[in-house]
Motif scaffolding. Structure first.
Motif, short mmCIF file in Angstrom:
data_model
loop_
_atom_site.label_atom_id
_atom_site.label_comp_id
_atom_site.label_asym_id
_atom_site.label_seq_id
_atom_site.Cartn_x
_atom_site.Cartn_y
_atom_site.Cartn_z
N ILE A 177 0.82 -1.22 0.00
CA ILE A 177 0.00 0.00 0.00
C ILE A 177 0.86 1.27 0.00
N VAL A 178 2.01 1.24 0.71
CA VAL A 178 2.85 2.44 0.78
C VAL A 178 3.42 2.82 -0.59
N LEU A 236 8.03 2.70 -9.17
CA LEU A 236 7.21 2.43 -7.99
C LEU A 236 6.16 1.35 -8.28
N ASP A 237 5.74 1.27 -9.53
CA ASP A 237 4.78 0.23 -9.92
C ASP A 237 5.43 -1.15 -9.85
N VAL A 238 6.68 -1.23 -10.27
CA VAL A 238 7.42 -2.50 -10.19
C VAL A 238 7.60 -2.91 -8.73
N LEU A 239 7.99 -1.97 -7.89
CA LEU A 239 8.17 -2.24 -6.47
C LEU A 239 6.87 -2.74 -5.84
N LYS A 240 5.77 -2.10 -6.20
CA LYS A 240 4.47 -2.50 -5.66
C LYS A 240 4.15 -3.95 -6.01
N LYS A 241 4.35 -4.31 -7.27
CA LYS A 241 4.03 -5.67 -7.71
C LYS A 241 4.91 -6.70 -7.02
N ARG A 242 6.19 -6.40 -6.84
CA ARG A 242 7.08 -7.34 -6.16
C ARG A 242 6.63 -7.58 -4.72
#
Length: 323
Positions: A177-178, A236-242
């Motif tokens: 979420i962050v 940030l989208d890649v980080l979120k998915k991981r």
């Protein structure tokens, strides 16, 4: 003279917040149905640890090769995997985003803050917070449905949510979420900001009557805004998915190397060290295609629905005046 049942240029401004929320919901659902395959492709790329390249790469090595691979291994329907929770995501997100944006811009105008590009960008950013908080659990569920291999661990939305909560706790539906908020706030703000810029430019550059070609304006402005905003926030989208697949890594063995990240910071460090800075742009091309196409469709659908609602209200008012 404009007919009572026609669409006036300022008619959209007279729509209620509920009307704008409804238009946002419709635009979100239409866009999701058309753009889901690109979203599936983007997520598969983002979660692949190996390079996305022909030499020394992982299972997925490019857009066309990946589409063919998914169809061959899992069938055509796999391109729409996670579509049901994704529709709930789009419906909730679109309703909250456009509803809150209409409310915020109206409040800003009435308070004297103004309707400039900065104001619209700020209102877009806050609407992104509202939309993300309202829709986030659906995002986590659909990511896992798309990410899983065979045999399937989850057999649908209800089964997925039930198992996730039972095995990992309620907070698992809020993983990531962050970074999502860190991404969605600027992304939503930048989308409305760039859309306002391109919309204004289209009005100045187009030599034909804008009201007769409003769909072209919405398509061009929406597509350009989606691409520009996505490039700005993509890592940030890649980080979120991981982070969203933490605790779910074993279900992805058939797709390649499995890595477990204990925290967002550890994920950031490990991915950068082991995969390089370019890893934060894995899946960028299908993402830009999806973002450009989907944002264009969103604004076309949104503008279309607003026009339909405005005409319906005008017709109703005209009939009331004739009585």
């Amino acid at each position: 003279m404009v007919s009572h049942v026609g669409y006036r240029a300022d008619a959209k401004e007279e729509l209620s917040v509920t009307d704008h929320a409804l238009a946002g919901a419709v635009s979100g659902m239409i866009t999701r149905a058309l753009a889901q395959p690109l979203d599936v492709l983007k997520i598969r790329f983002q979660l692949q640890v190996e390079p996305i390249a022909r030499k020394g790469g992982g299972l997925y090595q490019g857009i066309l090769q990946s589409v063919a691979m998914i169809i061959r291994m899992e069938g055509v329907s796999a391109l729409w995997r996670g579509h049901v929770p994704a529709q709930f995501l789009s419906l909730t997100y679109g309703t909250a985003q456009f509803g809150s944006y209409a409310l915020l811009t109206k409040a800003a105008s009435q308070s004297g803050i103004g309707e400039g590009l900065i104001s619209r960008g700020a209102c877009g950013a806050v609407s992104g917070v509202c939309a993300t908080l309202a829709s986030f659990p659906f995002d986590v569920v659909r990511t896992r449905l798309i990410a899983q291999g065979k045999p399937k661990r989850y057999n649908g939305v209800v089964d997925g949510v039930t198992k996730m909560v039972r095995e990992e706790g309620v907070l698992c539906v809020w993983r990531g979420i962050v970074p999502t908020l860190l991404m969605s706030v600027p992304y939503s703000g930048l989308t409305f900001y760039f859309y306002s810029i391109f919309d204004a430019l289209s009005s100045r550059l187009m030599v034909y009557e804008r009201e007769q070609h409003w769909m072209n304006t919405a398509a061009v402005s929406g597509t350009a805004a989606g691409v520009c905003a996505k490039v700005c926030v993509y890592p940030l989208d890649v980080l979120k998915k991981r982070l969203q697949i933490r605790g779910f890594e074993e279900a992805r063995k058939q797709f390649g190397k499995v890595v477990a990240y204990p925290s967002a910071w550890k994920c950031l460090v490990c991915v950068t060290q082991e995969e390089g800075l370019s890893a934060w742009f894995k899946g960028l091309w299908p993402s830009l295609l999806k973002s450009g196409i989907s944002t264009g469709i969103i604004f076309i659908s949104y503008e279309s629905t607003c026009r339909i609602l405005a005409k319906a209200h005008n017709t109703k008012n005209a009939k009331a005046d004739d009585r």
